[in-house]
Scaffold this motif. Structure first.
Motif, PDB file in Angstrom:
ATOM      1  N   GLU A 209      -6.399   2.726   8.673  1.00  0.00           N
ATOM      2  CA  GLU A 209      -5.822   3.668   7.664  1.00  0.00           C
ATOM      3  C   GLU A 209      -5.008   2.811   6.923  1.00  0.00           C
ATOM      4  O   GLU A 209      -4.690   2.987   5.619  1.00  0.00           O
ATOM      5  CB  GLU A 209      -5.065   4.801   8.334  1.00  0.00           C
ATOM      6  CG  GLU A 209      -5.994   5.887   9.163  1.00  0.00           C
ATOM      7  CD  GLU A 209      -5.303   6.803   9.810  1.00  0.00           C
ATOM      8  OE1 GLU A 209      -3.994   6.593   9.926  1.00  0.00           O
ATOM      9  OE2 GLU A 209      -6.041   7.597  10.675  1.00  0.00           O
ATOM     10  N   TYR A 210      -4.214   1.804   7.279  1.00  0.00           N
ATOM     11  CA  TYR A 210      -3.359   1.105   6.795  1.00  0.00           C
ATOM     12  C   TYR A 210      -4.038   0.296   5.685  1.00  0.00           C
ATOM     13  O   TYR A 210      -3.459   0.104   4.560  1.00  0.00           O
ATOM     14  CB  TYR A 210      -2.414   0.216   7.628  1.00  0.00           C
ATOM     15  CG  TYR A 210      -1.448  -0.751   7.012  1.00  0.00           C
ATOM     16  CD1 TYR A 210      -0.187  -0.156   6.459  1.00  0.00           C
ATOM     17  CD2 TYR A 210      -1.770  -2.031   6.891  1.00  0.00           C
ATOM     18  CE1 TYR A 210       0.530  -1.135   5.786  1.00  0.00           C
ATOM     19  CE2 TYR A 210      -0.879  -2.970   6.101  1.00  0.00           C
ATOM     20  CZ  TYR A 210       0.073  -2.536   5.591  1.00  0.00           C
ATOM     21  OH  TYR A 210       1.027  -3.315   4.817  1.00  0.00           O
ATOM     22  N   PHE A 211      -5.043  -0.353   5.956  1.00  0.00           N
ATOM     23  CA  PHE A 211      -5.758  -1.037   5.255  1.00  0.00           C
ATOM     24  C   PHE A 211      -6.249  -0.398   4.089  1.00  0.00           C
ATOM     25  O   PHE A 211      -6.714  -1.008   2.778  1.00  0.00           O
ATOM     26  CB  PHE A 211      -6.819  -2.183   5.781  1.00  0.00           C
ATOM     27  CG  PHE A 211      -6.030  -3.045   6.645  1.00  0.00           C
ATOM     28  CD1 PHE A 211      -5.308  -4.247   5.945  1.00  0.00           C
ATOM     29  CD2 PHE A 211      -6.162  -3.588   7.915  1.00  0.00           C
ATOM     30  CE1 PHE A 211      -4.598  -5.160   6.749  1.00  0.00           C
ATOM     31  CE2 PHE A 211      -5.396  -4.590   8.515  1.00  0.00           C
ATOM     32  CZ  PHE A 211      -4.832  -5.310   8.038  1.00  0.00           C
ATOM     33  N   ASP A 212      -6.720   0.827   4.231  1.00  0.00           N
ATOM     34  CA  ASP A 212      -7.480   1.573   3.227  1.00  0.00           C
ATOM     35  C   ASP A 212      -6.208   1.961   2.410  1.00  0.00           C
ATOM     36  O   ASP A 212      -6.516   1.878   0.980  1.00  0.00           O
ATOM     37  CB  ASP A 212      -7.929   2.840   3.843  1.00  0.00           C
ATOM     38  CG  ASP A 212      -9.233   2.554   4.727  1.00  0.00           C
ATOM     39  OD1 ASP A 212     -10.101   1.622   4.569  1.00  0.00           O
ATOM     40  OD2 ASP A 212      -9.574   3.470   5.442  1.00  0.00           O
ATOM     41  N   LYS A 213      -4.991   2.474   2.706  1.00  0.00           N
ATOM     42  CA  LYS A 213      -4.113   2.542   1.591  1.00  0.00           C
ATOM     43  C   LYS A 213      -3.674   1.175   0.868  1.00  0.00           C
ATOM     44  O   LYS A 213      -3.497   1.524  -0.285  1.00  0.00           O
ATOM     45  CB  LYS A 213      -2.986   2.846   2.470  1.00  0.00           C
ATOM     46  CG  LYS A 213      -2.738   4.242   3.170  1.00  0.00           C
ATOM     47  CD  LYS A 213      -1.651   4.713   3.959  1.00  0.00           C
ATOM     48  CE  LYS A 213      -1.556   6.063   4.749  1.00  0.00           C
ATOM     49  NZ  LYS A 213      -0.397   6.346   5.076  1.00  0.00           N
ATOM     50  N   VAL A 214      -3.818   0.095   1.577  1.00  0.00           N
ATOM     51  CA  VAL A 214      -3.242  -0.961   0.693  1.00  0.00           C
ATOM     52  C   VAL A 214      -4.681  -1.259  -0.331  1.00  0.00           C
ATOM     53  O   VAL A 214      -4.298  -1.855  -1.154  1.00  0.00           O
ATOM     54  CB  VAL A 214      -3.275  -2.408   1.705  1.00  0.00           C
ATOM     55  CG1 VAL A 214      -3.136  -3.633   1.161  1.00  0.00           C
ATOM     56  CG2 VAL A 214      -1.990  -2.120   2.509  1.00  0.00           C
TER      57      VAL A 214
ATOM     58  N   LYS B 165      -5.390   3.002  13.091  1.00  0.00           N
ATOM     59  CA  LYS B 165      -4.175   2.829  12.456  1.00  0.00           C
ATOM     60  C   LYS B 165      -4.277   1.599  11.404  1.00  0.00           C
ATOM     61  O   LYS B 165      -3.977   1.928  10.236  1.00  0.00           O
ATOM     62  CB  LYS B 165      -2.827   2.786  13.136  1.00  0.00           C
ATOM     63  CG  LYS B 165      -2.633   4.115  14.136  1.00  0.00           C
ATOM     64  CD  LYS B 165      -1.330   3.908  15.177  1.00  0.00           C
ATOM     65  CE  LYS B 165      -1.093   5.124  15.777  1.00  0.00           C
ATOM     66  NZ  LYS B 165       0.039   4.773  16.808  1.00  0.00           N
ATOM     67  N   ALA B 166      -4.777   0.573  11.928  1.00  0.00           N
ATOM     68  CA  ALA B 166      -5.000  -0.359  11.015  1.00  0.00           C
ATOM     69  C   ALA B 166      -5.910  -0.125  10.002  1.00  0.00           C
ATOM     70  O   ALA B 166      -5.751  -0.571   8.790  1.00  0.00           O
ATOM     71  CB  ALA B 166      -5.259  -1.615  11.736  1.00  0.00           C
TER      72      ALA B 166
END
Length: 130
Positions: free
Chosen positions: A77-82, A74-75
């Protein structure tokens, strides 16, 4: 306090030694056998306890690793989005400042401001008084 503890250990050790020497050989052998049996039993119990503790720890670590893997995913994926959002924003900013029509854009803004001043709706700069 430490002097009393040391003195008690010294006197107790001396008393145990002299008592051991006064015992007959058969009694000494019997006590040694009994102490060995007790020490083996204690060692077996400690080993069983340690193995049980290690099993419990392994189970908890396995549970933690699976939840940690989910959290890492999850982290990630989140950092990829950011990272994508930041890269997009920086690309827009860089292209805005390096674009060839930057002068045209600023000229358009100046023209809009000048037109707004003529309408007397908004006063932005009063330095140019006629």
């Amino acid at each position: 306090m430490t002097k009393k503890l040391f003195l008690g250990a010294l006197v107790g050790g001396a008393a145990a030694y002299f008592t051991w020497k006064k015992l007959p050989q058969e009694k000494q052998a019997e006590l040694q056998s009994h102490l060995q049996d007790v020490s083996h039993d204690v060692a077996d119990q400690v080993t069983d306890y340690a193995l049980n503790a290690l099993d419990i720890i392994d189970e908890k670590l396995a549970e933690h690793d699976s939840s940690l893997d989910d959290a890492n995913e999850k982290a990630s994926e989140y950092f990829d989005k950011v990272r994508t959002a930041v890269k997009s924003g920086t690309d827009k900013a860089v292209s805005h400042f390096t674009d060839d029509d930057f002068d045209e854009q600023t000229a358009d803004i100046r023209k809009e401001l000048a037109d707004a001043k003529k309408d007397d709706d908004i006063v932005i700069d009063e330095t140019d008084k006629d």
